[in-house]
Design a protein around this motif. Structure first.
Motif, PDB file in Angstrom:
ATOM      1  N   TRP A 149       1.074  -1.281  -0.105  1.00 22.66           N
ATOM      2  CA  TRP A 149       0.092   0.038   0.033  1.00 22.66           C
ATOM      3  C   TRP A 149       1.079   1.379  -0.168  1.00 22.66           C
ATOM      4  N   SER A 178      -8.096   3.704  -0.368  1.00 24.47           N
ATOM      5  CA  SER A 178      -7.331   2.499  -0.902  1.00 24.47           C
ATOM      6  C   SER A 178      -6.809   1.612   0.205  1.00 24.47           C
ATOM      7  N   LEU A 179      -6.567   2.048   1.261  1.00 21.53           N
ATOM      8  CA  LEU A 179      -6.186   1.220   2.269  1.00 21.53           C
ATOM      9  C   LEU A 179      -7.374   0.538   2.858  1.00 21.53           C
ATOM     10  N   LEU A 182      -8.335  -2.496   0.645  1.00 22.43           N
ATOM     11  CA  LEU A 182      -7.318  -3.505   0.862  1.00 22.43           C
ATOM     12  C   LEU A 182      -7.617  -4.183   2.255  1.00 22.43           C
TER      13      LEU A 182
END
Length: 197
Positions: A149, A178-179, A182
């Protein structure tokens, strides 16, 4: 003019190196030019830094320490807020110092192992900050994912500072979300509310 102490002279020489990183990678810094700007001989520079590698390492360490220091979040803020602060400060840092960052870390100083080692240590700081924001999960998959990441964060910020195609606040949301995606995909646990800031 007062004579500099050994520590002050080292700081001066490292500072000159940091300024010169603006237009050249670390392995292209001329020690003759560094010494000349400091008003000392090349031989005296080696009194403070026994080898060229010692000098280059000191400059890289100083650059990395500056990045870590200037992206340090408020230790009293909730962990998710600390992550948001770190991302904001990281973007600001690259906005101000994109070319030196590229010359130093992305150029990897011609593959010099000391640069790679310092870069990995610095990256580890950001991974640890993200891990804290997640509540320090004891999961090796999370560790691997966080390293990946941060690579995404770095590439995205460098691309955006080179050509800002979206507003800055949208960039920060993209990095944070985005984290979330994920972690959600890895653990099957919805964490979006956990990262609301």
């Amino acid at each position: 003019m007062a004579r500099l102490s050994a520590d002050d002279r080292r700081r001066q020489l490292v500072g000159i190196g940091l300024r010169r990183l603006v237009d050249r990678p670390i392995h292209e810094l001329s020690l003759d030019e560094i010494a000349s700007e400091a008003g000392i001989s090349r031989g005296l520079l080696f009194h403070y830094f026994p080898t060229k590698r010692d000098y280059y390492t000191a400059v890289v360490q100083a650059a990395a320490a500056r990045l870590v220091r200037q992206t340090e979040p408020d230790p009293d803020a909730p962990p998710p807020r600390q992550l948001a602060q770190t991302l904001d400060a990281y973007v600001a840092f690259i906005e101000r110092r994109r070319e030196p960052y590229l010359a130093l870390f992305r150029g990897a100083a011609g593959g010099a192992d000391y640069v790679i080692e310092i870069y990995e240590q610095t990256r580890g700081v950001f991974v640890e900050r993200a891990r804290r924001a997640l509540g320090d999960p004891a999961d090796p998959r999370v560790d691997l994912m966080l390293h990946g990441w941060f690579g995404f964060v770095e590439d995205t910020v460098l691309a955006w500072t080179g050509a800002p195609t979206i507003p800055r606040d949208e960039l920060l949301t993209l990095l944070r979300d985005s984290l979330v995606v994920l972690i959600d995909g890895l653990t099957g646990t919805a964490v979006k509310n956990h990262f609301a800031v």
